[in-house]
Design a protein around this motif. Structure first.
Motif, PDB file in Angstrom:
ATOM      1  N   ASP A 155     -26.651  28.079  12.235  1.00 38.83           N
ATOM      2  CA  ASP A 155     -27.414  29.032  13.044  1.00 38.83           C
ATOM      3  C   ASP A 155     -28.882  28.619  13.182  1.00 38.83           C
ATOM      4  OD1 ASP A 155     -25.125  30.585  13.303  1.00 38.83           O
ATOM      5  OD2 ASP A 155     -25.584  31.799  11.544  1.00 38.83           O
ATOM      6  N   PHE A 156     -29.285  27.597  12.440  1.00 38.67           N
ATOM      7  CA  PHE A 156     -30.681  27.152  12.469  1.00 38.67           C
ATOM      8  C   PHE A 156     -30.828  25.692  12.903  1.00 38.67           C
ATOM      9  CE2 PHE A 156     -30.264  30.527   9.357  1.00 38.67           C
ATOM     10  CZ  PHE A 156     -31.272  31.400   9.730  1.00 38.67           C
ATOM     11  N   VAL A 157     -29.856  24.866  12.515  1.00 40.10           N
ATOM     12  CA  VAL A 157     -29.899  23.442  12.886  1.00 40.10           C
ATOM     13  C   VAL A 157     -28.495  23.001  13.290  1.00 40.10           C
ATOM     14  CG1 VAL A 157     -31.880  22.815  11.457  1.00 40.10           C
ATOM     15  CG2 VAL A 157     -29.577  22.722  10.486  1.00 40.10           C
ATOM     16  N   VAL A 158     -28.439  21.995  14.149  1.00 39.69           N
ATOM     17  CA  VAL A 158     -27.143  21.543  14.644  1.00 39.69           C
ATOM     18  C   VAL A 158     -26.442  20.630  13.642  1.00 39.69           C
ATOM     19  CG1 VAL A 158     -27.919  19.456  15.839  1.00 39.69           C
ATOM     20  CG2 VAL A 158     -25.978  20.746  16.750  1.00 39.69           C
ATOM     21  N   CYS A 159     -27.199  20.051  12.699  1.00 34.64           N
ATOM     22  CA  CYS A 159     -26.611  19.120  11.727  1.00 34.64           C
ATOM     23  C   CYS A 159     -27.006  19.465  10.282  1.00 34.64           C
ATOM     24  CB  CYS A 159     -27.028  17.694  12.046  1.00 34.64           C
ATOM     25  SG  CYS A 159     -26.347  17.037  13.575  1.00 34.64           S
ATOM     26  N   PRO A 160     -26.646  20.640   9.788  1.00 37.70           N
ATOM     27  CA  PRO A 160     -26.981  20.953   8.395  1.00 37.70           C
ATOM     28  C   PRO A 160     -26.249  20.055   7.404  1.00 37.70           C
ATOM     29  CG  PRO A 160     -25.493  22.605   9.289  1.00 37.70           C
ATOM     30  CD  PRO A 160     -25.923  21.743  10.434  1.00 37.70           C
ATOM     31  N   HIS A 161     -25.079  19.538   7.796  1.00 41.14           N
ATOM     32  CA  HIS A 161     -24.357  18.619   6.905  1.00 41.14           C
ATOM     33  C   HIS A 161     -25.171  17.354   6.680  1.00 41.14           C
ATOM     34  CE1 HIS A 161     -23.300  18.157  11.081  1.00 41.14           C
ATOM     35  NE2 HIS A 161     -22.632  17.035  10.892  1.00 41.14           N
ATOM     36  N   TYR A 162     -25.924  16.917   7.692  1.00 39.88           N
ATOM     37  CA  TYR A 162     -26.801  15.763   7.512  1.00 39.88           C
ATOM     38  C   TYR A 162     -28.004  16.126   6.635  1.00 39.88           C
ATOM     39  CZ  TYR A 162     -24.261  13.388  11.301  1.00 39.88           C
ATOM     40  OH  TYR A 162     -23.312  12.795  12.078  1.00 39.88           O
ATOM     41  N   LEU A 163     -28.529  17.325   6.802  1.00 42.48           N
ATOM     42  CA  LEU A 163     -29.645  17.769   5.969  1.00 42.48           C
ATOM     43  C   LEU A 163     -29.255  17.732   4.495  1.00 42.48           C
ATOM     44  CD1 LEU A 163     -32.418  19.058   5.472  1.00 42.48           C
ATOM     45  CD2 LEU A 163     -31.377  21.293   5.965  1.00 42.48           C
ATOM     46  N   PHE A 164     -28.054  18.228   4.184  1.00 38.72           N
ATOM     47  CA  PHE A 164     -27.611  18.239   2.790  1.00 38.72           C
ATOM     48  C   PHE A 164     -27.263  16.837   2.306  1.00 38.72           C
ATOM     49  CE2 PHE A 164     -27.065  22.805   3.611  1.00 38.72           C
ATOM     50  CZ  PHE A 164     -27.640  23.322   2.453  1.00 38.72           C
ATOM     51  N   GLU A 165     -26.801  15.979   3.203  1.00 34.47           N
ATOM     52  CA  GLU A 165     -26.565  14.585   2.805  1.00 34.47           C
ATOM     53  C   GLU A 165     -27.888  13.907   2.437  1.00 34.47           C
ATOM     54  OE1 GLU A 165     -24.168  10.586   4.203  1.00 34.47           O
ATOM     55  OE2 GLU A 165     -23.761  12.527   5.123  1.00 34.47           O
ATOM     56  N   ILE A 166     -28.945  14.210   3.187  1.00 34.49           N
ATOM     57  CA  ILE A 166     -30.262  13.694   2.842  1.00 34.49           C
ATOM     58  C   ILE A 166     -30.674  14.183   1.455  1.00 34.49           C
ATOM     59  CG2 ILE A 166     -32.727  13.962   3.359  1.00 34.49           C
ATOM     60  CD1 ILE A 166     -32.001  13.759   6.324  1.00 34.49           C
ATOM     61  N   LEU A 167     -30.479  15.479   1.187  1.00 34.84           N
ATOM     62  CA  LEU A 167     -30.812  16.020  -0.138  1.00 34.84           C
ATOM     63  C   LEU A 167     -30.039  15.279  -1.221  1.00 34.84           C
ATOM     64  CD1 LEU A 167     -30.977  19.906   0.275  1.00 34.84           C
ATOM     65  CD2 LEU A 167     -32.859  18.338  -0.191  1.00 34.84           C
ATOM     66  N   GLY A 168     -28.764  14.995  -0.944  1.00 35.98           N
ATOM     67  CA  GLY A 168     -27.947  14.289  -1.924  1.00 35.98           C
ATOM     68  C   GLY A 168     -28.490  12.910  -2.244  1.00 35.98           C
ATOM     69  N   PHE A 169     -28.908  12.164  -1.215  1.00 34.15           N
ATOM     70  CA  PHE A 169     -29.409  10.820  -1.455  1.00 34.15           C
ATOM     71  C   PHE A 169     -30.826  10.821  -2.028  1.00 34.15           C
ATOM     72  CE2 PHE A 169     -25.807   9.289   1.034  1.00 34.15           C
ATOM     73  CZ  PHE A 169     -25.454   8.197   0.252  1.00 34.15           C
ATOM     74  N   VAL A 170     -31.621  11.831  -1.705  1.00 28.93           N
ATOM     75  CA  VAL A 170     -32.904  11.985  -2.392  1.00 28.93           C
ATOM     76  C   VAL A 170     -32.643  12.241  -3.875  1.00 28.93           C
ATOM     77  CG1 VAL A 170     -34.952  13.448  -2.639  1.00 28.93           C
ATOM     78  CG2 VAL A 170     -34.196  12.748  -0.363  1.00 28.93           C
ATOM     79  N   GLY A 171     -31.630  13.065  -4.157  1.00 30.92           N
ATOM     80  CA  GLY A 171     -31.246  13.296  -5.550  1.00 30.92           C
ATOM     81  C   GLY A 171     -30.826  12.019  -6.250  1.00 30.92           C
ATOM     82  N   ILE A 172     -30.050  11.182  -5.566  1.00 29.29           N
ATOM     83  CA  ILE A 172     -29.637   9.902  -6.150  1.00 29.29           C
ATOM     84  C   ILE A 172     -30.845   9.008  -6.415  1.00 29.29           C
ATOM     85  CG2 ILE A 172     -28.446   7.742  -5.600  1.00 29.29           C
ATOM     86  CD1 ILE A 172     -26.229   9.417  -4.303  1.00 29.29           C
ATOM     87  N   SER A 173     -31.812   9.005  -5.499  1.00 30.09           N
ATOM     88  CA  SER A 173     -33.012   8.189  -5.717  1.00 30.09           C
ATOM     89  C   SER A 173     -33.815   8.702  -6.906  1.00 30.09           C
ATOM     90  CB  SER A 173     -33.875   8.168  -4.448  1.00 30.09           C
ATOM     91  OG  SER A 173     -34.567   9.394  -4.263  1.00 30.09           O
ATOM     92  N   PHE A 174     -33.815  10.025  -7.146  1.00 30.15           N
ATOM     93  CA  PHE A 174     -34.506  10.584  -8.308  1.00 30.15           C
ATOM     94  C   PHE A 174     -33.749  10.282  -9.600  1.00 30.15           C
ATOM     95  CE2 PHE A 174     -37.130  14.223  -6.181  1.00 30.15           C
ATOM     96  CZ  PHE A 174     -37.824  13.264  -5.460  1.00 30.15           C
ATOM     97  N   ILE A 175     -32.422  10.278  -9.521  1.00 27.75           N
ATOM     98  CA  ILE A 175     -31.626   9.895 -10.688  1.00 27.75           C
ATOM     99  C   ILE A 175     -31.931   8.448 -11.060  1.00 27.75           C
ATOM    100  CG2 ILE A 175     -29.276   9.389 -11.482  1.00 27.75           C
ATOM    101  CD1 ILE A 175     -28.342  11.821  -9.848  1.00 27.75           C
ATOM    102  N   SER A 176     -31.963   7.587 -10.057  1.00 24.41           N
ATOM    103  CA  SER A 176     -32.179   6.160 -10.275  1.00 24.41           C
ATOM    104  C   SER A 176     -33.619   5.838 -10.662  1.00 24.41           C
ATOM    105  CB  SER A 176     -31.815   5.383  -9.004  1.00 24.41           C
ATOM    106  OG  SER A 176     -32.225   4.049  -9.083  1.00 24.41           O
ATOM    107  N   GLN A 177     -34.571   6.401  -9.915  1.00 20.95           N
ATOM    108  CA  GLN A 177     -35.993   6.064 -10.025  1.00 20.95           C
ATOM    109  C   GLN A 177     -36.199   4.552  -9.943  1.00 20.95           C
ATOM    110  OE1 GLN A 177     -37.008   9.540 -13.095  1.00 20.95           O
ATOM    111  NE2 GLN A 177     -38.840   8.553 -12.295  1.00 20.95           N
ATOM    112  N   ASN A 178     -35.438   3.939  -9.050  1.00 16.84           N
ATOM    113  CA  ASN A 178     -35.536   2.517  -8.766  1.00 16.84           C
ATOM    114  C   ASN A 178     -35.932   2.373  -7.307  1.00 16.84           C
ATOM    115  OD1 ASN A 178     -34.305  -0.155  -7.736  1.00 16.84           O
ATOM    116  ND2 ASN A 178     -34.162  -0.376  -9.963  1.00 16.84           N
ATOM    117  N   LEU A 179     -36.768   1.386  -6.994  1.00 23.50           N
ATOM    118  CA  LEU A 179     -37.303   1.286  -5.648  1.00 23.50           C
ATOM    119  C   LEU A 179     -36.215   1.039  -4.599  1.00 23.50           C
ATOM    120  CD1 LEU A 179     -39.988   1.536  -4.225  1.00 23.50           C
ATOM    121  CD2 LEU A 179     -40.274  -0.944  -4.408  1.00 23.50           C
ATOM    122  N   TYR A 180     -35.129   0.339  -4.971  1.00 22.34           N
ATOM    123  CA  TYR A 180     -34.074   0.114  -3.980  1.00 22.34           C
ATOM    124  C   TYR A 180     -33.392   1.434  -3.619  1.00 22.34           C
ATOM    125  CZ  TYR A 180     -30.167  -1.580  -1.332  1.00 22.34           C
ATOM    126  OH  TYR A 180     -29.274  -1.771  -0.309  1.00 22.34           O
ATOM    127  N   ALA A 181     -33.127   2.280  -4.607  1.00 26.35           N
ATOM    128  CA  ALA A 181     -32.517   3.584  -4.332  1.00 26.35           C
ATOM    129  C   ALA A 181     -33.437   4.427  -3.460  1.00 26.35           C
ATOM    130  CB  ALA A 181     -32.198   4.312  -5.636  1.00 26.35           C
TER     131      ALA A 181
END
Length: 265
Positions: free
Chosen positions: A198-224
Motif C-alpha cells: 500500500d506504500f511501495v510497489v516492491c516491499p519484497h525488495y526493500l526487505f531483501e535490502i534489509l537482509g543483505f545490510v544485516g549480512i554485511s553487519f554480521i560479516s563486517q567485512n568490506l566485500y560483504a
C-alpha cells in the motif's frame, strides 16, 4: 573513512579488494540498465524483441526450473562451506548460516510459494547463477581469511542478525502476498495490495535490502559491504522500472505508491 575502517575490516587480499570494487561498479551498471530500460532477460517488463539467432540466446528455461538453476549453486556453496571450513569463529558461522538460509528460502519459495507465467532466457540464467555463486563464494572465503584480523572495534553482528531476520521474514511475507494475488491457472498481472504494498510497489525488495545490510553487519567485512551496496543499487533501479511498468499497464495505479522506500522513492 576512520569510522568505516573501524566498523568494516579491510579485505585480507588485494584480489578481494579489487573484486569489491568490481562488484559495486557492475551492480551500478546493471541498475542503470534497469532504469534506462535495458532489463535482464527474465523480468515481466523485459523487451523480448530480438533478432539474435544464437541458439543459446534464444533458448528458454521454464521460470520455475530457471529460478532453481539460479539459486541452487549458491545454496550448495553455503552448505558446503560448513564442511570445507570446519575451523571457524562465531562470526564466520553466522555468515555462512545466513547465506545458506537466504538461498534455502529462495529455493523453498520457488517450489512452494511463487506462481509463474513466463520463462527465463538460458544465457541470462547462466549469468545470474554464476554471479550469485561467485559473489557468495568470495564473501565466504573473504570472511574465512578475515578471521585472522581479529574483531572490529565496533561489534555489529547482533544488529546484523536482527536486520537479517526482519529482512528475510518481510521478504517472505510479501512474496506470499504476491502468490495469493493469482488463482491457479491465472496469468494476468494485478496491482499488489496488502502489507507494505500500500506504500511501495516492491516491499519484497526493500526487505531483501534489509537482509543483505544485516549480512554485511554480521560479516563486517568490506566485500560483504560492497555486495550490500550493490544489492541496494540494483534493487532500487529494478523497483523504479517495476513502478514504471505498473504505471504503463494500469490507469488506476495509485500515484502515491512509491517504488521501494515509503514516502521517498
Amino acid at each position: 573513512m576512520w569510522l568505516l575502517s573501524t566498523i568494516f575490516q579491510s579485505p585480507p587480499s588485494i584480489w578481494i579488494t579489487g573484486m569489491s570494487a568490481v562488484n559495486v561498479i557492475s551492480m551500478a551498471n546493471v541498475s542503470y540498465g534497469e532504469i534506462s530500460g535495458k532489463h535482464m532477460k527474465y523480468s515481466k517488463f523485459w523487451n523480448q524483441t530480438t533478432n539474435n539467432s544464437n541458439l543459446i540466446t534464444n533458448t528458454k528455461f521454464s521460470s520455475r526450473f530457471g529460478m532453481l538453476f539460479i539459486y541452487t549453486p549458491s545454496f550448495l556453496a553455503g552448505l558446503a562451506s560448513f564442511w570445507l571450513f570446519p575451523h571457524h569463529n562465531f562470526r564466520f558461522l553466522l555468515l555462512i548460516s545466513a547465506l545458506t538460509i537466504h538461498f534455502f528460502k529462495r529455493i523453498f519459495e520457488v517450489i512452494f510459494i511463487h506462481k509463474y507465467s513466463g520463462s527465463i532466457m538460458v544465457d541470462s540464467g547462466i549469468v545470474i547463477s554464476l554471479g550469485y555463486l561467485i559473489s557468495t563464494s568470495i564473501m565466504i572465503y573473504s570472511q574465512y581469511l578475515s578471521q585472522e584480523l581479529g574483531e572490529p572495534s565496533i561489534d555489529l553482528k547482533y544488529l546484523g542478525i536482527f536486520l537479517f531476520l526482519v529482512g528475510i521474514s518481510g521478504n517472505f511475507y510479501h512474496h506470499y502476498l504476491l502468490s495469493k494475488m493469482r488463482k491457479d491457472g491465472e496469468k494476468e498481472y494485478k496491482i499488489p495490495k496488502g502489507g507494505l504494498f500500500d506504500f511501495v510497489v516492491c516491499p519484497h525488495y526493500l526487505f531483501e535490502i534489509l537482509g543483505f545490510v544485516g549480512i554485511s553487519f554480521i560479516s563486517q567485512n568490506l566485500y560483504a559491504l560492497s555486495y550490500a551496496i550493490g544489492v541496494i543499487l540494483y534493487l532500487t533501479g529494478r523497483s523504479y522500472a517495476t513502478r514504471k511498468w505498473y504505471l504503463s499497464k494500469f490507469e488506476d495505479f495509485p500515484e502515491h505508491v512509491k517504488a521501494i522506500f515509503p514516502y521517498l522513492f
